[in-house]
Write an enzyme that holds these catalytic residues in place. Structure first.
Site, PDB file in Angstrom:
ATOM      1  N   HIS A   1       0.846  -1.201   0.000  1.00  0.00           N
ATOM      2  CA  HIS A   1       0.000   0.000   0.000  1.00  0.00           C
ATOM      3  C   HIS A   1       0.877   1.244   0.000  1.00  0.00           C
ATOM      4  CE1 HIS A   1       0.518   0.703   4.380  1.00  0.00           C
ATOM      5  NE2 HIS A   1       0.367  -0.590   4.528  1.00  0.00           N
TER       6      HIS A   1
ATOM      7  N   ASP B   1      -0.095   4.343   1.007  1.00  0.00           N
ATOM      8  CA  ASP B   1      -0.414   5.357   2.026  1.00  0.00           C
ATOM      9  C   ASP B   1       0.295   5.066   3.347  1.00  0.00           C
ATOM     10  OD1 ASP B   1      -2.180   3.105   2.214  1.00  0.00           O
ATOM     11  OD2 ASP B   1      -3.482   4.228   3.554  1.00  0.00           O
TER      12      ASP B   1
ATOM     13  N   ASP C   1       6.350   0.454   6.976  1.00  0.00           N
ATOM     14  CA  ASP C   1       4.913   0.223   6.685  1.00  0.00           C
ATOM     15  C   ASP C   1       4.447   1.178   5.592  1.00  0.00           C
ATOM     16  OD1 ASP C   1       2.328  -0.651   6.794  1.00  0.00           O
ATOM     17  OD2 ASP C   1       1.845   0.346   8.672  1.00  0.00           O
TER      18      ASP C   1
ATOM     19  N   GLU D   1      -4.989   1.899   2.443  1.00  0.00           N
ATOM     20  CA  GLU D   1      -5.014   0.658   3.224  1.00  0.00           C
ATOM     21  C   GLU D   1      -5.234   0.976   4.689  1.00  0.00           C
ATOM     22  OE1 GLU D   1      -3.443  -2.597   5.755  1.00  0.00           O
ATOM     23  OE2 GLU D   1      -2.768  -0.537   5.662  1.00  0.00           O
ATOM     24  N   GLU D   2      -4.586   2.046   5.156  1.00  0.00           N
ATOM     25  CA  GLU D   2      -4.595   2.365   6.590  1.00  0.00           C
ATOM     26  C   GLU D   2      -5.963   2.815   7.089  1.00  0.00           C
ATOM     27  OE1 GLU D   2      -2.261   1.568   8.415  1.00  0.00           O
ATOM     28  OE2 GLU D   2      -0.345   1.706   7.373  1.00  0.00           O
TER      29      GLU D   2
ATOM     30  N   GLU E   1       3.855  -6.534   3.989  1.00  0.00           N
ATOM     31  CA  GLU E   1       3.713  -5.811   5.271  1.00  0.00           C
ATOM     32  C   GLU E   1       4.889  -6.194   6.169  1.00  0.00           C
ATOM     33  OE1 GLU E   1       1.644  -3.583   6.443  1.00  0.00           O
ATOM     34  OE2 GLU E   1      -0.163  -3.675   5.192  1.00  0.00           O
TER      35      GLU E   1
ATOM     36  N   HIS F   1       3.653   2.900  12.465  1.00  0.00           N
ATOM     37  CA  HIS F   1       2.709   3.877  13.018  1.00  0.00           C
ATOM     38  C   HIS F   1       3.304   4.712  14.160  1.00  0.00           C
ATOM     39  CE1 HIS F   1      -1.078   1.535  11.443  1.00  0.00           C
ATOM     40  NE2 HIS F   1      -0.058   1.475  10.614  1.00  0.00           N
TER      41      HIS F   1
HETATM   42 ZN   LIG Z   1       0.737  -1.493   6.375  1.00  0.00          ZN
END
Ligand SMILES: [Zn+2]
Length: 384
Positions: free
Chosen positions: A72, A74, A104, A136-137, A164, A358
């Site tokens: 992903h 984003d 990520d 995705e997030e 991931e 994150h």
């Molecule tokens: Zn991810």
């Protein structure tokens, strides 16, 4: 050196601040340009808003059974996070590459783009596809659109690796994630005459009690040897708001609940059971008193998980590429289940750790990037 090219690409990718709220078109065009230089057939699929796009590309002659490399584009926001250096300028310290999205999951995308010459070689044996999505997030929005499009195509990829961050460990299962907000509309009245009103809070509580019964059913339905922790599908009553005062029949209530299904069958079971309880029991009782009363369910997100399978050719391929022989189940949600829903075998394996995802000072180590490059490079010689 491939690691140097890859490091430079990762630096470029991190410099695009692709937080889910913002457009991802610039990064998608950057990736598209790179893929086109090795002759990949690239499709950029812009969504209705015109600000977001998925990318699907193919190296090699299109035919069934290809391998999808999925990531992903984003990233999560950096607000209220205490970063040592600018999150959108990649910084190297002690063998680690820092920046938002480093693990990520721009690290994996960079590894793919840094391996294009070898992947082009591998594509002579079997097509190699790239699926880079948006949003995705915030609920796998891009991937849900992408799989709908792929489902209609005559050529079916067979395998998918989702990069991931797993510290390059192999995972062949993740629970799904379904979130719902249910709004109960009753009929207010004086508490001394409960039979003249419809108490929205009471109906919400009965709905919740039905969820608790289903929770017990889910324990019974759990397959023996389930590798998830906890092993069964779980339900969570996250928030309940409603009513106005002690002596008023509650006119409204709002319930937020979530399910983490271990397989699609459990997801359908819970949805079906709760829907028939609403239709056959709660609504008729409410409407016998107030025809305007109602229960409205809003689906916030509904993403199937990756159901662990005995036979999984994607897992076996990654075993062969990395020399591992054990697969686990991850606790976080990924796009893997969406690809599995297309009939593909899917596996999760990528550089960096979910521990850093994150958070402030997110990083991926050069050692992890090296392992990812090794895995992808071996595809050129793999015959699995
Ligand atoms: Zn991810």
């Amino acid at each position: 050196m491939r690691i140097d090219t890859t490091r430079a690409i990762l630096s470029d990718l991190i410099a695009y601040p692709t937080i889910s709220t913002d457009s991802n078109l610039p990064i998608i065009h950057y990736i598209a340009d790179r893929l086109e230089t090795v002759g990949a057939a690239v499709e950029v699929m812009v969504d209705e808003s015109g600000h977001k796009a998925n990318l699907f590309a193919t190296l090699g002659a299109p035919r069934d059974g290809g391998l999808v490399l999925s990531g992903h584009s984003d990233v999560v926001p950096v607000t209220d996070q205490d970063w040592t250096s600018d999150p959108f300028t990649m910084t190297e310290r002690d063998g680690k590459l820092y920046g938002r999205g480093a693990c990520d999951m721009k690290g994996f995308i960079a590894a793919c783009l840094g391996s294009l010459d070898l992947l082009a070689e591998a594509a002579k044996t079997r097509p190699i596809h790239f699926a880079f999505t948006h949003d995705e997030e915030v609920g796998c929005l891009g991937a849900q659109e992408l799989v709908k499009l792929l489902a209609k195509r005559p050529v079916k990829p067979g395998l998918c690796i989702i990069g991931e961050p797993t510290s390059m460990q192999v995972f062949d299962g993740n629970k799904g994630c379904c979130e719902y907000t249910v709004r109960f509309e009753g009929l207010p009245g004086h508490s001394s005459a409960p039979e003249k009103g419809v108490n929205a809070v009471e109906y919400a509580v009965r709905y919740i009690n039905r969820l608790f019964e289903l929770r017990a059913e889910l324990v019974k339905r759990c397959p023996e040897g389930s590798r998830f922790d906890p092993p069964q599908t779980t339900l969570n009553v996250g928030a309940l708001k409603g009513g106005t005062s002690h002596n008023v029949i509650a006119p409204r209530a709002e319930l937020a609940w979530e399910m983490r299904p271990i397989n699609a069958a459990d997801m359908e079971f819970v949805k079906g059971e709760i829907a028939s309880y609403v239709e056959d029991t709660l609504l008729p009782e409410m409407r016998a008193i107030a025809p305007e009363a109602g229960i409205a369910t809003e689906t916030i997100g509904e993403v199937v998980g990756l159901e662990p399978m005995d036979d999984n050719a994607a897992r076996d391929l990654v075993f062969a590429l990395t020399g591992q022989n054990h697969a686990g189940c991850v606790a976080f949600n990924t796009e893997a289940g969406l690809f599995q829903s297309l009939g593909m075998d899917a596996v999760i394996c990528g550089p960096g750790s979910i521990e850093q995802a994150h958070k402030a000072d997110e990083f991926v180590s050069l050692e992890q990037m090296d392992q990812a490059l090794t895995m992808l490079g071996r595809l050129a010689s793999a015959r699995t």
